[in-house]
Design a protein around this motif. Structure first.
Motif, short mmCIF file in Angstrom:
data_model
loop_
_atom_site.label_atom_id
_atom_site.label_comp_id
_atom_site.label_asym_id
_atom_site.label_seq_id
_atom_site.Cartn_x
_atom_site.Cartn_y
_atom_site.Cartn_z
N TYR A 413 -1.53 1.97 14.92
CA TYR A 413 -1.20 3.26 14.32
C TYR A 413 -0.38 3.08 13.04
CZ TYR A 413 0.94 7.82 13.54
OH TYR A 413 1.36 8.99 12.97
N SER A 414 0.53 2.11 13.03
CA SER A 414 1.32 1.86 11.82
C SER A 414 0.41 1.50 10.66
CB SER A 414 2.33 0.74 12.08
OG SER A 414 3.27 1.11 13.05
N ARG A 415 -0.62 0.69 10.90
CA ARG A 415 -1.53 0.30 9.83
C ARG A 415 -2.38 1.50 9.39
NH1 ARG A 415 -1.16 -5.38 10.10
NH2 ARG A 415 0.93 -5.65 10.99
N VAL A 416 -2.82 2.31 10.34
CA VAL A 416 -3.60 3.50 9.98
C VAL A 416 -2.80 4.39 9.03
CG1 VAL A 416 -4.56 5.66 10.89
CG2 VAL A 416 -5.05 3.48 12.03
N MET A 417 -1.52 4.57 9.32
CA MET A 417 -0.71 5.45 8.48
C MET A 417 -0.36 4.80 7.15
SD MET A 417 -0.87 8.19 10.11
CE MET A 417 0.14 9.19 9.03
N CYS A 418 -0.27 3.48 7.12
CA CYS A 418 -0.12 2.81 5.81
C CYS A 418 -1.37 3.06 4.96
CB CYS A 418 0.12 1.32 6.00
SG CYS A 418 1.78 0.89 6.57
N TRP A 419 -2.54 3.03 5.61
CA TRP A 419 -3.78 3.39 4.90
C TRP A 419 -3.66 4.81 4.33
CZ3 TRP A 419 -7.06 7.45 5.39
CH2 TRP A 419 -8.29 7.38 4.74
N ALA A 420 -3.15 5.73 5.16
CA ALA A 420 -3.01 7.12 4.72
C ALA A 420 -2.05 7.23 3.53
CB ALA A 420 -2.53 7.99 5.87
N ALA A 421 -1.01 6.40 3.51
CA ALA A 421 -0.06 6.43 2.40
C ALA A 421 -0.76 6.08 1.08
CB ALA A 421 1.09 5.47 2.66
N PHE A 422 -1.53 4.99 1.09
CA PHE A 422 -2.24 4.61 -0.14
C PHE A 422 -3.32 5.62 -0.49
CE2 PHE A 422 -0.64 0.38 1.24
CZ PHE A 422 0.15 0.13 0.13
N ASP A 423 -4.02 6.13 0.51
CA ASP A 423 -5.08 7.11 0.26
C ASP A 423 -4.51 8.35 -0.41
OD1 ASP A 423 -7.89 8.14 0.85
OD2 ASP A 423 -6.65 9.66 1.81
N ARG A 424 -3.39 8.88 0.11
CA ARG A 424 -2.80 10.08 -0.49
C ARG A 424 -2.19 9.77 -1.85
NH1 ARG A 424 -5.10 11.13 3.74
NH2 ARG A 424 -4.89 13.09 4.87
N GLY A 425 -1.59 8.60 -2.00
CA GLY A 425 -1.01 8.24 -3.29
C GLY A 425 -2.06 8.15 -4.37
N LEU A 426 -3.21 7.55 -4.05
CA LEU A 426 -4.30 7.45 -5.02
C LEU A 426 -4.82 8.83 -5.41
CD1 LEU A 426 -6.12 4.40 -3.43
CD2 LEU A 426 -5.20 4.47 -5.77
N LYS A 427 -4.93 9.73 -4.44
CA LYS A 427 -5.43 11.07 -4.73
C LYS A 427 -4.45 11.86 -5.60
CE LYS A 427 -8.38 11.33 -0.65
NZ LYS A 427 -8.57 11.83 0.73
N LEU A 428 -3.15 11.70 -5.32
CA LEU A 428 -2.14 12.38 -6.13
C LEU A 428 -2.14 11.85 -7.56
CD1 LEU A 428 0.85 12.59 -3.62
CD2 LEU A 428 -0.49 14.51 -4.48
N ALA A 429 -2.25 10.52 -7.70
CA ALA A 429 -2.26 9.92 -9.03
C ALA A 429 -3.45 10.44 -9.85
CB ALA A 429 -2.31 8.40 -8.92
N ALA A 430 -4.61 10.54 -9.20
CA ALA A 430 -5.79 11.02 -9.90
C ALA A 430 -5.68 12.51 -10.23
CB ALA A 430 -7.04 10.76 -9.06
N GLU A 431 -5.19 13.29 -9.28
CA GLU A 431 -5.14 14.74 -9.47
C GLU A 431 -4.18 15.14 -10.58
OE1 GLU A 431 -4.33 18.83 -6.87
OE2 GLU A 431 -4.42 16.88 -5.86
N PHE A 432 -3.03 14.43 -10.66
CA PHE A 432 -2.01 14.81 -11.63
C PHE A 432 -1.92 13.84 -12.80
CE2 PHE A 432 -0.60 16.82 -7.64
CZ PHE A 432 -0.56 18.14 -8.08
#
Length: 605
Positions: A413-432
């Motif tokens: 679960y810790s690794r899954v949520m680390c994946w989510a951290a990078f996934d959301r960070g990449l989306k925020l960087a692209a969106e803004f």
């Protein structure tokens, strides 16, 4: 009164800075002030003889007790019915929603005879500083003053008081239609006594409190199938949120056991990054934008402070004002709820490494990106720096979401949520269009997914498992489809869901894991985890298994207490266990209800 009423046998009142529990027999047996995480004033729930309590109830208790919330409020109504008369006790704390912490907190208690004649009795026995401090009583005709080191408290109102050692007691007889009330005020040492309230003033304050809560609930945009339960959960989440900072605590209490007589007794009166972050989506789904925005600002402040242990950007939990110091101590003079010891104040898990919190934090910031003010350039730099740190740090064993004390492991679960951290960070960087090391973040995100699917997958179980190299199932992974790690209807995820159904689900209730199969460093066992049951509903709904999801959700409602509140766990006989009420349970109820509503409405649309 019962020496130890059931944990669920309570309603919750609060003023948005602290809270109290009121039993269904009119006893306040838990209250800490001036904040949620302050030492207790009443703690009979942790030690009947030493903890202190505030009783206001009919003198003769041979009758029927009922307790409810005044609709869409945090006002608890406790009713007593007997052949001689019917009486009511109304309990509340006047709300203090502003941004400034206050040192004056008030418990308002009113009694009324509805039919016949009712004789009420009062006992007020405060025990300050977890019953470690002695106090002195000054008594005048209308005011009892309790003086202890660091605290002064006053009891005032229309019920005649008499001295009982350093405590007070009193009685009053009311005929049908008559009302009386008292106010217990805790303030800083030497604080000036407020003017003694009249019955009319107490009645006016009750209606002001009712008006505040009903107006707040009316701003909800939820109009689904389970409005009463969802709004009760929303009120509970707001009651558990410290208004000056917007930080929610995990529960109002400390020391209530996950197994009666066992040692799994923790202090939950702090703000977990994980719990608070997941609450953002739940609050936004209901339209409570201000509450969600305030927590994201608090979370952004923690990222900028960068005060986690060993140079980490975040600590897993904080005090409500952001203080990271949560030293754990054992209160060995308390016997614990029904002998459940040790009783712990503070929480030593605060220095654990739990890498999943970065996924939940980015999930909250991404979900809340359309509300409130953006963090600006410096806020983004702090967030990007956190992800840069995580790119070097995600591939480490940690203690995991459940704060086990049995050593670090490679928790899936810790690794899954680390994946989510990078996934959301990449989306925020692209969106803004923000500056970011997207190549590095993308490489880390993809490496995590490949590692989890290769090392977190167990061929025998045909499922994702708790940690690499093991075969234990873990219900925390029910969040994987919600954050987008796996499609909710992909074969691998449906196989995992089936495996959990075989192993972790018991009559629709879900265990978080099997501690016997995966030792966590603690003795004893625990009940089913209510958070996990609601996450199971959410996952079933996303998987298209709507009849099973709805039946599980409806069935879970029957385990709520008489006023719609949930603790952390459900025991073997259906009893509620753990700290109460539990914010995680109520936010996951909201998540499950909104997901299930959407899924059920989709075919009709």
């Amino acid at each position: 009164m019962d020496r130890y009423p059931p944990i669920a046998d309570h309603g919750l009142v609060g003023d948005l800075q602290t809270a109290a529990l009121v039993s269904s027999q009119g006893v306040i047996d838990w209250f800490a002030a001036p904040r949620f995480d302050s030492p207790s004033v009443f703690a009979a729930l942790l030690d009947h003889d030493r903890g202190g309590y505030f009783l206001l109830a009919p003198e003769h208790s041979e009758g029927t007790w009922k307790q409810l919330y005044y609709p869409d409020t945090a006002v608890v109504v406790t009713r007593f019915m007997s052949p001689d008369g019917v009486g009511e006790i109304l309990d509340l704390m006047p709300v203090q929603p502003g941004p400034t912490p206050t040192d004056r907190h008030r418990l308002v208690r009113a009694v009324r005879a509805v039919r016949g004649t009712v004789r009420f009795r009062l006992e007020c026995r405060p025990r300050f500083d977890y019953a470690r401090a002695t106090h002195e009583l000054d008594l005048t005709p209308r005011t009892a003053t309790f003086r202890a080191p660091g605290t002064t408290a006053y009891l005032q109102g229309g019920i005649p008081l008499e001295r009982d050692g350093q405590d007070v007691r009193g009685t009053i007889t009311l005929n049908a239609g008559e009302t009386a009330g008292v106010v217990f005020t805790v303030c800083a040492p030497g604080g000036q006594a407020p003017p003694p309230p009249t019955t009319e003033q107490i009645t006016e304050e009750i209606w002001e409190n009712i008006d505040f809560w009903q107006k707040w609930v009316r701003t909800s945009r939820y109009h689904g199938r389970w409005a009463e339960m969802v709004h009760r959960s929303a009120i509970t989440l707001k009651l558990l949120t410290y208004a000056p900072t917007g930080a929610p605590v995990a529960a109002a209490t400390m020391g209530l056991p996950e197994q009666v007589g066992g040692e799994r007794n923790w202090d939950y009166r702090y703000t977990w990054v994980r719990d608070g972050s997941l609450s953002v989506r739940a609050l936004l789904d209901l339209g409570f934008v201000e509450e969600a925005t305030r927590f994201t600002h608090w979370l952004g402040d923690r990222l900028r402070a960068h005060d986690g242990p060993d140079g980490e950007p975040l600590q897993i939990m904080y005090r409500v004002d952001g203080d990271p110091h949560l030293t754990e101590e054992i209160l060995d003079h308390f016997e614990g709820y029904r002998g459940s010891s040790p009783v712990r104040a503070g929480n030593a898990a605060s220095d654990q490494l739990q890498l999943d919190i970065y996924g939940e934090a980015l999930y909250a910031l991404a979900e809340g990106r359309q509300v409130g003010e953006q963090a600006g350039y410096h806020g983004w730099k702090g967030l990007a720096g956190t992800l840069d740190w995580l790119a070097d740090s995600w591939d480490r064993p940690d203690e995991g979401i459940w704060e086990t004390r049995g050593g670090r492991k490679d928790f899936t679960y810790s690794r899954v949520m680390c994946w989510a951290a990078f996934d959301r960070g990449l989306k925020l960087a692209a969106e803004f269009s923000r500056p970011a090391d997207t190549v590095r973040w993308t490489r880390a995100r993809d490496a995590i997914l490949e590692q989890v699917m290769e090392r977190g997958w167990n061929e025998k179980e045909q499922a994702l498992v708790q940690h690499y190299g093991g075969d234990v199932l873990d219900a925390s992974l029910l969040l994987a489809p919600r954050v987008g790690f796996l499609s909710p209807r992909s074969p691998g995820w449906l196989n995992t869901l089936d495996a959990m159904d075989r192993v972790l689900v018991s009559d629709s209730l879900v265990y978080r894991y099997d501690p016997e199969a995966s030792p966590d460093g603690l003795r004893g066992c625990e009940g089913t985890f209510s958070l996990c049951t609601f996450l199971y509903v959410d996952a079933l709904a996303r998987a298209g298994r709507l009849p099973q999801a709805r039946y599980t959700f409806e069935k879970m409602q029957t385990y709520a207490n008489h006023v719609g509140l949930f603790a952390e766990e459900i025991g073997p006989s259906g009893e509620q266990l753990g700290n109460f009420p539990q914010a995680f349970t109520h936010l996951s109820l909201i998540m499950a209800a909104t997901t299930l509503d959407d899924a059920l409405d989709r075919p009709a649309a």
